[in-house]
Design an enzyme around this catalytic site. Structure first.
Site, PDB file in Angstrom:
ATOM      1  N   HIS A  92       0.838  -1.200   0.000  1.00  0.00           N
ATOM      2  CA  HIS A  92       0.000   0.000   0.000  1.00  0.00           C
ATOM      3  C   HIS A  92       0.870   1.246   0.000  1.00  0.00           C
ATOM      4  CE1 HIS A  92      -2.867   3.054   1.344  1.00  0.00           C
ATOM      5  NE2 HIS A  92      -3.809   2.238   0.915  1.00  0.00           N
ATOM      6  N   GLU A 164      -4.574   1.653  -6.936  1.00  0.00           N
ATOM      7  CA  GLU A 164      -4.963   2.743  -6.050  1.00  0.00           C
ATOM      8  C   GLU A 164      -4.071   3.957  -6.336  1.00  0.00           C
ATOM      9  OE1 GLU A 164      -6.901   1.251  -2.093  1.00  0.00           O
ATOM     10  OE2 GLU A 164      -4.762   0.845  -2.041  1.00  0.00           O
TER      11      GLU A 164
END
Length: 264
Positions: A92, A164
């Site tokens: 992430h 993302e």
């Protein structure tokens, strides 16, 4: 189609159990598979609260590449599996940027997740600056190539991507449009296949997703959505389940994600 959420650094044990109780008091809609990534403190509690046979999958937001016992404060793949995780989020942007996890660390974690028999959810995304410079696809290719290097086709089929964009995630992010997302999703599928000679990778989209834009983001060729704050309330998650279920009922969604049959 898929719907997942990461709670990041939110939820107490009590609020986590309450969320699960509300979400699982009815079956998942037909054709929709769902997962939740609680913080490590709530992982076992959440896994234990999901009724047997319900289908809500549970995962971890991170795991270390080593199997210990060194690394004070870290949690191994074996430990998150023991706590009930079947999926592990890797790479992430908040960990890449804020905690200095480079491509080598991400690749090591992905390798450890695969070796532990779990499903890696590999996050990739470009910054606003790289997009303005016209280097978004180059950056994503580098991230993907580094993470998948050395994997065989069977291993790659177990990897799920979450695209993302860094400029879109978080409370201050700018919601992406379908025109922003669709070309990237197609590029990631082509790149993954070219790197590994494997089937096209499964790709989820995450970043500024809510009930207002979820349906149009499902038009971008994704296999599902990976949602943040809009899914942190049980009511919000259930509304998003409804959006995804409507899409599946309308056109069948996309094919199921590969390699997730054994994920809890």
């Amino acid at each position: 189609m898929w719907l997942g959420t990461s709670w990041k650094m939110s939820m107490t044990l009590a609020s986590a159990r309450a969320w699960v109780a509300e979400v699982t008091d009815r079956p998942l809609p037909p054709g929709v598979d769902a997962f939740v990534l609680p913080p490590h403190t709530a992982l076992a509690a959440v896994a234990g609260a999901v009724p047997s046979g319900h289908g809500l999958r549970v995962g971890a937001q991170d795991a270390h590449w080593d199997d210990g016992p060194e690394w004070t404060g870290e949690v191994s793949v074996a430990q998150v599996a023991d706590a009930g995780a079947g999926i592990v989020e890797v790479g992430h942007s908040e960990r890449r940027i804020g905690l200095g996890e480079d491509d080598g660390v991400v690749a090591a974690k992905l390798r450890a997740v695969l070796d532990g028999g779990l499903t890696p959810l590999l996050c990739v995304g470009e910054s606003a600056g790289r997009r303005r410079e016209g280097r978004a696809l180059e950056h994503l290719t580098d991230q993907l190539a580094s993470a998948l290097r050395g994997l065989d086709g069977e291993e790659v089929r177990r990897v799920v991507l979450a695209y993302e964009p860094v400029w879109s995630i978080g409370a201050g992010g700018t919601p992406a449009t379908p025109d922003d997302v669709a070309p990237v999703v197609a590029h990631l599928r082509r790149t993954g296949s070219a790197l590994t000679d494997a089937d096209p990778l499964a790709v989820l989209y995450g970043g500024g997703v809510d009930t207002a834009n979820a349906d149009v983001l499902l038009d971008t060729g994704v296999d599902g959505l990976f949602v943040g704050r809009a899914a942190w309330s049980a009511a919000g998650f259930r509304r998003l389940l409804g959006v995804v279920a409507d899409r599946v009922a309308r056109d069948g969604g996309r094919s199921a994600l590969p390699g997730l049959g054994a994920v809890r």
